[in-house]
Design an enzyme around this catalytic site. Sequence first.
Site, mmCIF file in Angstrom:
data_model
loop_
_atom_site.group_PDB
_atom_site.id
_atom_site.type_symbol
_atom_site.label_atom_id
_atom_site.label_comp_id
_atom_site.label_asym_id
_atom_site.label_seq_id
_atom_site.Cartn_x
_atom_site.Cartn_y
_atom_site.Cartn_z
ATOM 1 C CG HIS A 118 -2.103 -0.830 1.160
ATOM 2 N ND1 HIS A 118 -2.540 -1.403 -0.011
ATOM 3 C CD2 HIS A 118 -3.003 -1.203 2.115
ATOM 4 C CE1 HIS A 118 -3.651 -2.083 0.227
ATOM 5 N NE2 HIS A 118 -3.948 -1.995 1.504
ATOM 6 C CE1 TYR A 145 -9.068 -1.358 12.201
ATOM 7 C CE2 TYR A 145 -9.181 0.544 13.653
ATOM 8 C CZ TYR A 145 -9.383 -0.806 13.423
ATOM 9 O OH TYR A 145 -9.901 -1.599 14.416
ATOM 10 C CD GLU A 146 -4.310 -1.340 5.283
ATOM 11 O OE1 GLU A 146 -3.190 -1.630 5.693
ATOM 12 O OE2 GLU A 146 -4.964 -2.059 4.530
ATOM 13 C CB SER A 147 -9.147 3.097 5.656
ATOM 14 O OG SER A 147 -9.461 3.013 7.036
ATOM 15 N N GLY A 148 -6.878 5.430 6.867
ATOM 16 C CA GLY A 148 -6.652 6.839 7.173
ATOM 17 C C GLY A 148 -7.333 7.326 8.436
#
Lengths: 282, 265
Positions: A104, B50-53
């Site tokens: 990512h 979380y990597e979604s921000g």
Amino acid sequence: MAELTTLREAIAGLVHDGDTVALEGFTHLIPTAAGHEIVRQGRRDLTLVRMTPDLVYDQLLGMGVARKLVFSWGGNPGVGSLHRFRDAVERGWPAPLEIEEHSHAGMANRYVAGASNLPFAVLRGYVGTDLASVTPTIRPITCPFTGEELMAVPALRPDVTVVHAQQADRAGNVALWGITGIQKEAVLAARRAIVTVEEVVDAFAPRPFQVVLPGIAIDAVAVVPRGAHPSYAHGYYDRDNAFYTAWDPISRDRDAYRAWMQRHVLDVDDFAGHLASLAAVA
Amino acid sequence: MTAWDTDEVMTIVAARELRDGAVCFVGIGLPSEAANLARATHAPRCVLVYESGTIGAKPEVLPLSIGDGVLADHADAVVSVPEIFNYWLQAGRIDVGFLGAAQIDRHANINTTVVGSYAEPKVRLPGAGGAPEIAASAGEVVVVLRHTTRALVDRLDFVTSVGHGTGAGARDALGYPGRGPVAVITDLGVLRPDPATRELTLVAVHPGATADQARAATGWPLRVADDLAVTSSPTGEELAVLRDLRARTAASRGGPTRPVRPTGR
């Protein structure tokens, strides 16, 4: 400058056979409707780009629209595998699929470099992993100032990026909020950009963490209500978790998958027709 | 005394690894369940990223995906994906990463890419996601996975994320800022890297499990600590909170649910 048009016209005019196409969305606001329109219009030989290819990419890959996939995580979130993606990689069905695989962080930085009109990005990562040995677009680079060894990844410059957003105004500016992922960078990295929206409004209300994409960065805006289904649009509708679960058995079987695509994508006129066809079997 | 199952004790013991106030980068599935249990019990001031921000996510139910709306609803901040990886993770602002794995080896390296060869895989797994850089840059890493010979393997088919590489000194040689994996929590016990060799060593078993069970479920000759401990039993509160979390999550999804496939996100 963004033109308010239909999704059919936007795809017909801006997405061509052989293009590199990114349909981005990080769980939220996934441009499913645009993916279906690409299938209906019979595009071929695409290079598809997406950090998190999920159901709509499974649908695209199973129809053989792509010759290559550039990605960093391909799964059905919370459910398991993408079976059409796996069938393409493991058995070459319906056609061999070339893959270019990153993390990512690598993909995100590739978009940033593209949006910045730079040839590459640098990051601290990948060192010691096997990704660096199977993916030619991961190369070591030495910092000219400190001598530190870093990794370089080339810019992503999609021919077309497609995203879904909550709103556009009448001038073609676009507003999205909630988890906005990589959409801004993906749009600004692209040569052409299409945005589907839930609705057109006279003016945007202020909202926490809202991102506004100026219309000067967008070529076409099309209104497609619920156009991100089965993902969600914050403030409009929730994620259809049951559909993600239901997709697993449909996509496991080639015939069941093709029959589903025929009935729910190819045999309908547009996304409203798709949603109606799903409601009819529910 | 309330009985518990092996998945429950795995999640509860993993949750205990999260210090109150720590900034935790959370992978989806088992790691997310453990991190949220920690926040609901002993670590109310931990900050879940979380990597979604989403930074400071406070989900009321467990997210099914890494970008569910419940993560954004009460977050301290919602930022872009480049920002979460560059300004927060790479910049050293993450204390601990909670990760899952499809395969792990004796030095806690992780595979979430393929089973079999890369060119002709037997099983194509989802891939790297955010894990390689979490493993590189988080201050330390905790891995949660079920203990089987298919998961704890002698040799990885693919190194997606580096734990302790080839052993002592490997992370320093690679220039990795984080300390790497400090614990691997399974449904049988707790493995920690040997201070000298960095090889995973069974240091504790959960109540009811044995070292022989763990050896049989490990794909390499598993080292067992001389002073092997038994983890303290789940408390009534831990069990009650975990079961309530699962029940509310299931109700919100309209059906029963468990994080079934840890895949390294």
